[in-house]
Design a protein around this motif. Sequence first.
Motif, PDB file in Angstrom:
ATOM      1  N   SER A 105      24.767  74.696 -19.324  1.00 52.68           N
ATOM      2  CA  SER A 105      24.435  75.802 -20.231  1.00 52.68           C
ATOM      3  C   SER A 105      22.989  75.734 -20.665  1.00 52.68           C
ATOM      4  O   SER A 105      22.292  76.742 -20.714  1.00 52.68           O
ATOM      5  N   ARG A 108      20.725  76.708 -17.772  1.00 47.32           N
ATOM      6  CA  ARG A 108      20.807  78.146 -17.514  1.00 47.32           C
ATOM      7  C   ARG A 108      20.831  78.891 -18.835  1.00 47.32           C
ATOM      8  O   ARG A 108      21.647  79.769 -19.058  1.00 47.32           O
ATOM      9  N   HIS A 109      19.931  78.487 -19.696  1.00 50.42           N
ATOM     10  CA  HIS A 109      19.912  79.008 -21.062  1.00 50.42           C
ATOM     11  C   HIS A 109      19.849  80.520 -21.080  1.00 50.42           C
ATOM     12  O   HIS A 109      19.054  81.133 -20.398  1.00 50.42           O
ATOM     13  N   ASP A 114      25.603  80.448 -19.459  1.00 50.81           N
ATOM     14  CA  ASP A 114      25.479  79.864 -20.784  1.00 50.81           C
ATOM     15  C   ASP A 114      26.420  80.541 -21.759  1.00 50.81           C
ATOM     16  O   ASP A 114      27.180  79.895 -22.472  1.00 50.81           O
ATOM     17  N   ARG A 180      24.523  70.764 -25.207  1.00 45.34           N
ATOM     18  CA  ARG A 180      23.677  71.911 -24.931  1.00 45.34           C
ATOM     19  C   ARG A 180      22.495  71.965 -25.874  1.00 45.34           C
ATOM     20  O   ARG A 180      21.333  72.066 -25.453  1.00 45.34           O
TER      21      ARG A 180
END
Lengths: 293, 555, 327
Positions: A105, A108-109, A114, A180
């Motif tokens: 996450s 791949r913010h 995410d 995260r």
Amino acid sequence: MLVVYTLVFGMIHATPGNPWDTGDKPFPPQVLQNLEAKYHANDPLWKQYVDYLAGIVTRFDFGPSFKRGVSANEVIARFLPVSVQLGLLAFTLAFVAGVLLGSLSAVRHNTWVDRLAMFGAVFGISTPSYVFITVLILVLAVQLHWVPTGGWSGLFDSKIIIPAIALALAPTAAIARYTRSSVLEVLRMDYIRTARAKGIREWVVLNRHSLPNALIPVVTVAGVALADLITGSFFVEAIYQVPGIGRYFVTTVQDKDYPVLMAVTLLYAAIIWVTNFVVDVLYAVLDPRVRLT
Amino acid sequence: MDSGSPRPKAPLDFALNRRRFIGTGLKLAAVPTLAQALGLGSIGRAFSQAPANDQTLRLAFLNPTVAFDTGREGGTPELHLLMFDGLTFYNWDTHVTEPVIATSWDYDPSTLTYVYHLRDDVKWTTGAPVTAADFEWTWKRNLSPELASPNVSFLGYIKNGVAYNSGKAAAADVAVTALDDWTLQVTMEDPTPFFPMITSLWPFFALPRAVIERVGDDKWMEPENIQTAGPFIFERWDHDQQMVFRRNDNYWGKRPTLERIVYRLYENAGKQSLAGYEADELDLAAVPPPEADRVLADARLSAEVVHWAESRNWQLRIDHRNPNTVLKNVNVRKALYLAIDRDLIVRQLLKGQGVPSLNFVPPDIPGNNPGAALPGGATEARAFLDAAGYPGGKGFPGFKLGFVPTQAEAILVTQAIVNMWKDVLNINVDLLPVPTDWRTRIRTEPYDMYYGGWGSDYLDPNDWHNVIFEGDYWQSHYSDPTYLDMIKKANVEPDPAVRNQKFGAAESYLIKDQMATIPLFFGGTTWVQKPWVRNLRIAPLNTYVDSRDAWIGQH
Amino acid sequence: MAVSHSLPAPVGFAAPQAPSRALARSPRTYLGEVVSRLRRNRTAMVGIGFITLLIVLAIATPWIAPYDYGRGSLQDANRLPSTAHWLGTDALGRDELTRLMWGARVSLTVAIGAQIIVILIGVTLGLVSGFFGGWLDYIVMRIVDALYSLPSLLIAILVMSFLRGVLSLSNESSVAGIASLNTASGGLLGVFIVLFLTHWLTVCRLVRAQVMSVKEREFVLAARAVGARRPRLMRIHLLPHVLAPVLVAITFGIPGSISLEASLSFLGIGVTPPMPSWGTMIAESLAAMRTYPLLLLCPGVALSLTLLSFIYVGDALRDALDPLMKR
């Protein structure tokens, strides 16, 4: 620990009622007297406090279970290993899945990955375990017949699947969230930027430079989760008939089985202490800055 | 006996020193029981009559705690009857006390002494014979003050039994003696003609002395230690998970067809076992009312449904010693009784698991009197409330209805009843989930009313009248002299027909006249049973699964 | 070179910068900054919207609920949604929508009320303990440590049993007003006490950590040098710094409280029937899940959505309050 003991002792004895009259048939008074004499329930309160404490400290003896007819030590010896095994498995699941999910996450913010993962995580925290495990049982066991509906046959049996998943749900979610945010923090750090500028591959940047640092705060959460998982969950164990120690956290109060209650509470306190200690040590190991202070 | 799953059922408590059970109510006319009438009808599909190769029966054990030290715990007859036999056995269908380990017994009224003659071919699992000495030792052990057994009430009929238990006499004073290996002599404290019937109950089963003396009271039940003398042997115990019983091939009696019985242990078997049944892991499961609709609508499951009646009544019990409660007014009680629509509750909430009860004693007890019902409906209920001084519910102070939250369907039933009272009588009643020390507190503290159940321990009306009210088993503190007189006289009446009549009259006085308790419905249970399981019975007394004669058909 | 700053723990323990710094940096106030950040977070706004709606509904329930939560006729049991009953009826014929609304009321009251007490006691103790240090701090921390290692579910049940045991069995009044308070709130009093007992520890620790890290800062020393007295010091100078993480902790504490209350009610030792709580509704409908799934879905979804909202809002709040998240 003494404080815990005193507190629990006080609460137990403040609650009115005795352990043997909880059935629907009241006992004849003579029997009650005999029972009370047998278990020293008639001694003055301070004497019970001291005697019991002495028993615990000197002989590790928590006394007999009022309901099960064996000593409290035996109850713990019999059922704790099961909870520990299940808890460890669930913890491994939760940790691995959580960290993976969380880092994914973070990397791949703000993409759909995410958002979906985080939504799943929050959902995992908000669903009560008793609902989740009931649904799991109905779907996987009753409808699909993939796994049995209950019981325990050791770590390497299909019976462990449903309780492990159900137990791991909330910790996975929590660990995922913390990972995260932690990874996000780390990824913003200057040294990461430097590493990237140096041309190091992204994958290596992630694994070698950022992840270990990111995991440090996660360790605290993981520690708490581990302590909770090892001691078992009442709901999961009761609904899936896992013979663990988690059920006793609830049933001992209802049964007024004081020795086991005390044993279980002190056990829990001890486990929390140990995990805290381990977490502190891990901190020192993982974070060189802590070592210097 | 009080109802309440999932607690293990504690035994009866006869109030000692008070009653004179002189009735000959044992060999009463055989009354067809509800169980017989309704029991085996729904099973029996088109399956072969031949027994299957794998004779393993898989059941769910109804209590979460397993306790079968018959001396120490309330116990569950289900397991005891698998592993042990009594001197006698009380057949609830024929109302006859049948000889089991005792082939015959003599009674001398002048000395109040029974002499039992035992079989000589009953053996422990070690091969050693079961002798009269075993019985003598066990009964004395169960009476010992150190054991603090609640079963003292049963054993207390033996002379000096209670004295020994209170520490006032020695074990040697207890009047049970093994005259020789096969003869047991017992002297009663008071005339107790029903004693042979009681010896069929589990506190009187002989226990293995050698084992208990070797490993102690806590460990002798473990499979590696235990010795039994019944049709099944305790093979394996995975604590809190399952128990396995194996057929005893050296059993002296009728050899069971079943080879193994596997019990799964649940935290709440009543609610959880159905899932296991549907996954084909169990052969028998209880159908809790919330699932009944779905089960009955399912083509396969509905064909496997079995109903068994219980000798049990659920009722609202009232504190008659409380001076401040509004319930002390008999008109109020009658109004409350009439305002409940029992048919609706049984149909909608219990999904047919039960029968509305307007009188008090279940229909399989001789001497029960359906005429004890108070006729009337909502209008009459309101009339009674008016007569009580609360016309239209105005000025009614309200009261607290206690219930045990873990008791089967108690939460829903009590809420439904409170709603009905509100609808019909326009009164407000508060619900009170009772604290865990409820039974201790109501001995001394005043309360208003609580919801409870009572199941028969044996099929005699004195289990319903004398035991409950003379012994104040419910802590109702009901001391109406007319009623107590009636039941005392009825109990000692020698002529069975007249005795039943007298009890019937007492019941009528209790309900129709005095409304000392408000009966709600008789118990019933619904199960699903795999069609290849044959001859499985659910006993109406104590609602246990009797699998001694069961067998598995080919499937 | 970039200003070096220590790696902050990503869980809201970040020490906010002193207000003076923020002022120097941007023309807006701290509060304004926080609010604008919040507004930009869409999910948080949805969450806040939902929570507000819930609160409004919960407060207005006694007036706008279509039926009585306790009354129903058995003949109407288990009906599917219709114009008369928008969400159908439960096993006793009571309107599901009404019970859901009252359940919301119960959950929110309990959770928010408990958090208020948590603030009062947790913050005070934390402030005092962190500020004065010494043996006071030591004692408080030992107690907190000890309480921290108690299993919360077990303690909750113990306390509820104790409370139930103390109350009266008949209609007469007993232990002063406690009994009537309890009945009036539908058994909630016990739940309140339990929730409060288990949740003030986190806040206390948090506050203490904050205080200890802030109290050596320059502006505090300056205030002391000027001669500010202790209470004033604590209130005006320390409190604002402490509030941010406390606010976040509370927002996360609410879902925890709601969950605990639901669990207690599920076990049957929460609120007294017929007062509905989402936990009791779940418990009642879990057994009949396959027959009447709507009865489980309603409270389940409501519970999940509420918890979801609070968590999302908590996240957003924490991010908004974190001064390190520029832009």
